[in-house]
Write a protein that holds these residues in place. Structure first.
Motif, PDB file in Angstrom:
ATOM      1  N   ASP A   7      31.498  29.721  36.508  1.00  0.00           N
ATOM      2  CA  ASP A   7      31.389  28.670  37.520  1.00  0.00           C
ATOM      3  C   ASP A   7      32.607  27.738  37.498  1.00  0.00           C
ATOM      4  OD1 ASP A   7      28.949  29.579  38.533  1.00  0.00           O
ATOM      5  OD2 ASP A   7      27.814  28.453  37.036  1.00  0.00           O
ATOM      6  N   GLU A   8      33.124  27.442  36.302  1.00  0.00           N
ATOM      7  CA  GLU A   8      34.336  26.632  36.203  1.00  0.00           C
ATOM      8  C   GLU A   8      35.523  27.371  36.815  1.00  0.00           C
ATOM      9  OE1 GLU A   8      35.233  25.153  32.277  1.00  0.00           O
ATOM     10  OE2 GLU A   8      33.120  24.702  31.917  1.00  0.00           O
ATOM     11  N   PHE A   9      35.565  28.681  36.640  1.00  0.00           N
ATOM     12  CA  PHE A   9      36.628  29.496  37.221  1.00  0.00           C
ATOM     13  C   PHE A   9      36.613  29.370  38.740  1.00  0.00           C
ATOM     14  CE2 PHE A   9      38.431  33.417  38.899  1.00  0.00           C
ATOM     15  CZ  PHE A   9      39.604  33.544  38.150  1.00  0.00           C
ATOM     16  N   ILE A  10      35.437  29.481  39.337  1.00  0.00           N
ATOM     17  CA  ILE A  10      35.310  29.356  40.799  1.00  0.00           C
ATOM     18  C   ILE A  10      35.710  27.948  41.235  1.00  0.00           C
ATOM     19  CG2 ILE A  10      33.690  29.381  42.743  1.00  0.00           C
ATOM     20  CD1 ILE A  10      34.492  32.172  41.676  1.00  0.00           C
ATOM     21  N   ASP A  11      35.274  26.927  40.517  1.00  0.00           N
ATOM     22  CA  ASP A  11      35.672  25.547  40.838  1.00  0.00           C
ATOM     23  C   ASP A  11      37.189  25.379  40.750  1.00  0.00           C
ATOM     24  OD1 ASP A  11      33.060  24.783  41.291  1.00  0.00           O
ATOM     25  OD2 ASP A  11      32.802  23.859  39.306  1.00  0.00           O
ATOM     26  N   TYR A  12      37.799  26.073  39.805  1.00  0.00           N
ATOM     27  CA  TYR A  12      39.240  26.004  39.613  1.00  0.00           C
ATOM     28  C   TYR A  12      39.996  26.504  40.845  1.00  0.00           C
ATOM     29  CZ  TYR A  12      43.610  26.187  36.969  1.00  0.00           C
ATOM     30  OH  TYR A  12      44.893  25.973  36.526  1.00  0.00           O
ATOM     31  N   MET A  13      39.364  27.379  41.617  1.00  0.00           N
ATOM     32  CA  MET A  13      39.997  27.922  42.823  1.00  0.00           C
ATOM     33  C   MET A  13      40.335  26.834  43.837  1.00  0.00           C
ATOM     34  SD  MET A  13      40.358  31.195  42.414  1.00  0.00           S
ATOM     35  CE  MET A  13      40.637  30.810  40.695  1.00  0.00           C
ATOM     36  N   ASN A  14      39.642  25.687  43.778  1.00  0.00           N
ATOM     37  CA  ASN A  14      39.942  24.577  44.680  1.00  0.00           C
ATOM     38  C   ASN A  14      41.312  23.966  44.403  1.00  0.00           C
ATOM     39  OD1 ASN A  14      37.567  24.341  46.345  1.00  0.00           O
ATOM     40  ND2 ASN A  14      36.491  23.700  44.495  1.00  0.00           N
ATOM     41  N   ASP A  15      41.773  24.074  43.159  1.00  0.00           N
ATOM     42  CA  ASP A  15      43.010  23.407  42.747  1.00  0.00           C
ATOM     43  C   ASP A  15      44.207  24.340  42.555  1.00  0.00           C
ATOM     44  OD1 ASP A  15      41.728  20.901  42.655  1.00  0.00           O
ATOM     45  OD2 ASP A  15      40.945  21.368  40.667  1.00  0.00           O
ATOM     46  N   GLY A  16      43.957  25.611  42.362  1.00  0.00           N
ATOM     47  CA  GLY A  16      45.093  26.484  42.126  1.00  0.00           C
ATOM     48  C   GLY A  16      44.703  27.908  41.831  1.00  0.00           C
ATOM     49  N   GLU A  17      45.717  28.705  41.549  1.00  0.00           N
ATOM     50  CA  GLU A  17      45.477  30.113  41.273  1.00  0.00           C
ATOM     51  C   GLU A  17      45.125  30.315  39.808  1.00  0.00           C
ATOM     52  OE1 GLU A  17      49.917  31.840  40.654  1.00  0.00           O
ATOM     53  OE2 GLU A  17      49.306  31.443  42.702  1.00  0.00           O
ATOM     54  N   ALA A  18      44.492  31.447  39.540  1.00  0.00           N
ATOM     55  CA  ALA A  18      44.103  31.794  38.181  1.00  0.00           C
ATOM     56  C   ALA A  18      44.060  33.312  38.073  1.00  0.00           C
ATOM     57  CB  ALA A  18      42.740  31.194  37.843  1.00  0.00           C
TER      58      ALA A  18
END
Length: 100
Positions: A7-18
């Motif tokens: 879920d944190e990974f998906i939230d991270y998509m709002n701010d940048g690439e991963a």
């Protein structure tokens, strides 16, 4: 997901690439991007061979989705079939979040 919470990974998509590693491949998630001229949000996933140099050996674009609604894009990211016939949450147990 190894190396972090899905879920944190998906939230991270709002701010940048991963990136995640799965088998001997790296999948680069573009992050949520906005195209002002088209009034569209988009996200994509590119597949690379796992090599010593990051993103050196591009293989293919495995996923792309666009919408006028950012939440719709993230919802599709988690619900659509991404690769190996599975959705994100079906794959996430086998993925390793990496800083590549």
């Amino acid at each position: 997901m190894h190396g972090g919470d899905a879920d944190e990974f998906i939230d991270y998509m709002n701010d940048g690439e991963a990136s995640v590693r799965h088998r001997s491949f790296v999948y680069r998630f573009s992050g949520l991007k906005y195209h002002a001229g088209r009034h569209q949000y988009r996200i994509s996933i590119e597949k690379y061979r796992f090599t010593k140099e990051p993103f050196e050996d591009f293989m293919e674009l495995v996923y792309h989705y666009e919408s006028e609604d950012a939440e719709d894009v993230l919802n599709h990211l988690t619900e659509d079939i991404l690769w190996d016939g599975k959705s994100f949450y079906e794959l996430e147990k086998a993925l390793t979040w990496i800083d590549w």
